[in-house]
Design a protein around this motif. Structure first.
Motif, mmCIF file in Angstrom:
data_model
loop_
_atom_site.group_PDB
_atom_site.id
_atom_site.type_symbol
_atom_site.label_atom_id
_atom_site.label_comp_id
_atom_site.label_asym_id
_atom_site.label_seq_id
_atom_site.Cartn_x
_atom_site.Cartn_y
_atom_site.Cartn_z
ATOM 1 N N SER A 80 0.831 3.685 -3.223
ATOM 2 C CA SER A 80 0.330 5.037 -2.964
ATOM 3 C C SER A 80 1.393 6.091 -3.255
ATOM 4 O O SER A 80 1.093 7.149 -3.812
ATOM 5 C CB SER A 80 -0.135 5.166 -1.519
ATOM 6 N N SER A 127 0.860 8.065 0.312
ATOM 7 C CA SER A 127 0.302 9.198 -0.439
ATOM 8 C C SER A 127 0.918 10.513 0.024
ATOM 9 O O SER A 127 1.187 11.398 -0.789
ATOM 10 C CB SER A 127 -1.225 9.233 -0.319
ATOM 11 N N THR A 184 -6.238 9.265 -3.409
ATOM 12 C CA THR A 184 -5.941 8.666 -2.102
ATOM 13 C C THR A 184 -7.160 7.935 -1.550
ATOM 14 O O THR A 184 -7.051 6.818 -1.029
ATOM 15 C CB THR A 184 -5.457 9.744 -1.112
ATOM 16 N N VAL A 241 -7.842 8.820 3.559
ATOM 17 C CA VAL A 241 -7.773 7.372 3.781
ATOM 18 C C VAL A 241 -8.874 6.919 4.731
ATOM 19 O O VAL A 241 -9.357 5.792 4.614
ATOM 20 C CB VAL A 241 -6.384 6.884 4.267
ATOM 21 N N ALA A 256 0.840 -1.207 0.000
ATOM 22 C CA ALA A 256 0.000 0.000 0.000
ATOM 23 C C ALA A 256 0.866 1.244 0.000
ATOM 24 O O ALA A 256 0.575 2.214 -0.703
ATOM 25 C CB ALA A 256 -0.936 -0.004 1.207
ATOM 26 N N GLU A 260 -6.606 -0.789 -0.167
ATOM 27 C CA GLU A 260 -5.322 -0.999 0.493
ATOM 28 C C GLU A 260 -5.410 -0.574 1.956
ATOM 29 O O GLU A 260 -6.319 0.138 2.346
ATOM 30 C CB GLU A 260 -4.215 -0.210 -0.224
ATOM 31 N N LEU A 302 -7.471 4.689 -3.525
ATOM 32 C CA LEU A 302 -6.494 3.683 -3.106
ATOM 33 C C LEU A 302 -6.865 3.071 -1.757
ATOM 34 O O LEU A 302 -6.710 1.869 -1.544
ATOM 35 C CB LEU A 302 -5.096 4.301 -3.029
ATOM 36 N N ALA A 303 -7.352 3.900 -0.843
ATOM 37 C CA ALA A 303 -7.681 3.416 0.503
ATOM 38 C C ALA A 303 -8.902 2.510 0.536
ATOM 39 O O ALA A 303 -9.124 1.824 1.535
ATOM 40 C CB ALA A 303 -7.878 4.600 1.450
ATOM 41 N N THR A 357 -1.313 3.480 2.907
ATOM 42 C CA THR A 357 -1.842 4.423 1.921
ATOM 43 C C THR A 357 -1.630 5.856 2.384
ATOM 44 O O THR A 357 -1.235 6.721 1.597
ATOM 45 C CB THR A 357 -3.338 4.164 1.659
ATOM 46 N N TRP A 369 -5.013 1.417 5.348
ATOM 47 C CA TRP A 369 -5.077 2.869 5.525
ATOM 48 C C TRP A 369 -3.725 3.465 5.908
ATOM 49 O O TRP A 369 -3.368 4.533 5.406
ATOM 50 C CB TRP A 369 -6.160 3.249 6.550
#
Length: 192
Positions: free
Chosen positions: A7, A142, A126, A52, A3, A133, A129-130, A138, A135
């Motif tokens: 990220s 990020s 972000t 996230v 992650a 993946e 992605l969260a 990420t 937190w």
């Protein structure tokens, strides 16, 4: 760790040529590089923590439908590709605010970046992605990806004093978003 790495890469690419990167260049021409970088880091950490949190909540809520989340995330990345291709630039008012801040530079820069990032493509990326993946990875990834991209802009703005090759950055970032988007869609559809 995955992650974090994912990220970092995605947000670094998303930030290239973004409005907040242009703000970083502008701030770097008027303030110490350290102050600009610290203000950006604090603002980014706060915005991306909220991002996230939102993304993890969405991901947990749809835990049984991760293939759907993956497909939606893939289409979101294709939208981010189109957004990147369209370009982003500072308005006259934003450029004036970036150059005219008085007082404590770190606070002024942090507030400007916090406001600029709300609803921006890096915040939305972000969140996306969260949803899939972890937190923590990420959030840290990020934040690191954005700070690295903005640090590059700060160096350019403060030391080199010339523009990045905008067209090459736009093409590269757009292609990266297309690749991530297609891979997420293919994964969600079961093709990978």
């Amino acid at each position: 760790m995955y992650a974090f790495l994912l990220s970092t890469a995605v947000i670094f690419v998303a930030e290239l040529g973004d409005k907040s990167q242009l703000m970083a260049m502008t701030f770097a021409t008027r303030h110490r590089m350290r102050d600009v970088l610290l203000g950006i880091t604090i603002a980014t950490a706060i915005v991306h923590l909220a991002s996230v949190g939102i993304g993890a909540w969405i991901g947990d809520s749809l835990a049984g439908s991760q293939h759907v989340v993956s497909i939606i995330a893939g289409f979101a990345f294709l939208i981010f590709a189109a957004w990147t291709w369209r370009g982003d630039e500072l308005s006259e008012e934003e450029a004036t605010r970036a150059g005219a801040r008085k007082g404590v530079a770190i606070v002024a820069i942090g507030i400007a970046f916090f406001l600029a990032e709300l609803g921006d493509k890096t915040m939305l990326a972000t969140i996306t992605l969260a949803t899939q993946e972890g937190w923590l990875g990420t959030w840290i990834g990020s934040t690191v990806g954005m700070v690295l991209a903005d640090a590059m802009a700060i160096v350019v703005g403060a030391v080199l004093g010339r523009h990045l090759p905008d067209r090459i950055i736009t093409i590269g970032a757009t292609l990266a978003f297309v690749v991530f988007g297609v891979l997420l869609i293919a994964d969600g559809a079961g093709w990978l």
